[in-house]
Design an enzyme around this catalytic site. Sequence first.
Site, mmCIF file in Angstrom:
data_model
loop_
_atom_site.group_PDB
_atom_site.id
_atom_site.type_symbol
_atom_site.label_atom_id
_atom_site.label_comp_id
_atom_site.label_asym_id
_atom_site.label_seq_id
_atom_site.Cartn_x
_atom_site.Cartn_y
_atom_site.Cartn_z
ATOM 1 N N GLY A 152 0.814 -1.205 0.000
ATOM 2 C CA GLY A 152 0.000 0.000 0.000
ATOM 3 C C GLY A 152 0.851 1.260 0.000
ATOM 4 O O GLY A 152 0.633 2.181 -0.798
ATOM 5 N N ASP A 195 4.471 -2.613 -7.521
ATOM 6 C CA ASP A 195 3.811 -1.514 -6.821
ATOM 7 C C ASP A 195 4.051 -0.190 -7.546
ATOM 8 O O ASP A 195 3.154 0.654 -7.635
ATOM 9 C CB ASP A 195 4.326 -1.423 -5.387
ATOM 10 C CG ASP A 195 4.032 -2.674 -4.580
ATOM 11 O OD1 ASP A 195 3.003 -3.320 -4.845
ATOM 12 O OD2 ASP A 195 4.826 -2.999 -3.685
ATOM 13 N N SER A 221 12.642 3.513 -3.644
ATOM 14 C CA SER A 221 13.098 3.445 -5.039
ATOM 15 C C SER A 221 12.157 4.141 -6.011
ATOM 16 O O SER A 221 12.469 4.237 -7.203
ATOM 17 C CB SER A 221 13.249 1.978 -5.460
ATOM 18 O OG SER A 221 11.974 1.364 -5.631
#
Length: 335
Positions: free
Chosen positions: A55, A282, A323
């Site tokens: 999330g 993600d 990142s």
Amino acid sequence: MTPAPANPESRIANHGAKVVVVGSFNVDHVWTVAALPRPGETLSGHYHTGPGGKGFNQATAAVRAGAATTFVCALGDDLGGQLARALAQADGLDLRAHNSEAPTGTAGIYVDGAGRNSIVIGPGANAELSVAFVEEQRNRIAGAQVLLAQLESPLHAIEAAFRAARAAGARTVLNPAPADADVPASLLALADVVTPNETEFCAQLLRHAGERVDATTLASQDDETLHGWCRRLLPHGTVVVTLGAAGCFVSHADTAMHRDAQSHYRVAAAKVQPLDTTGAGDAFNGALSASWARHPDAAFADHLHYANRYAALSTERAGAAASMPRDADVRARFG
């Protein structure tokens, strides 16, 4: 401990586009090793720790990709929770956190010399995200253009968020991760777009369509076969299967809704030198949602091209949330 407000001076937070991400925050403990450990094997490696959780990774990607973003989660009253609040404030991320007595979630991650990873999650406070707390966020959900969620949080809370989004006319994106998530048909029915990777796609295809497919051969299947499997998994919506270095495959039930000329096609991965693939999926989901919110009238293929480039660039940096590149980084690298 109360949630820190978003930084009102943040350039990113001032964008009109709105994404709401409902999901997990973890403190990642990462070991970099030459090869992933085998059962009974002890290895030496380099250790570092940092923020993660699907999330939070996705919310960080969405806000750094240029969309005003709210992150709904559950945090412990501990150092991990303090870290989440500080990082959210620094990025201009609107953090809405349920304060849990459980410790903040954690993850143990091994990354090998090729950038591949294995991950074990300890949910902690993430398991305490409740329907009641999600219901308290209805106004923010109603004001969103895109709602994005994954499945490291309780299913009933995620489904409540999707119902609220549907009622408000927001677009819904479900990332059915991790692969062992028990995704109910009722939740799939509330998703406009579902974004599994190869393993997640095959797991849900078996569960919902009774079709057994080898994830390692998925990228090599012909497009018509992939399209047929996607239509069986999600007859009414769009499926985007992320295929790592092979890019992604998209399958629409309704091309007009997404302003695409084709019902199914592939988008090639961007060329990069990967260092660490942790969080790449993600990155893709957060960037896709941000692009869709910022440019709702653009063709869906445009959002996929952007998300692919964003995710690829994220692999050139170590870590998960840390990142995630900025929109300007993506534009400078790929134009």
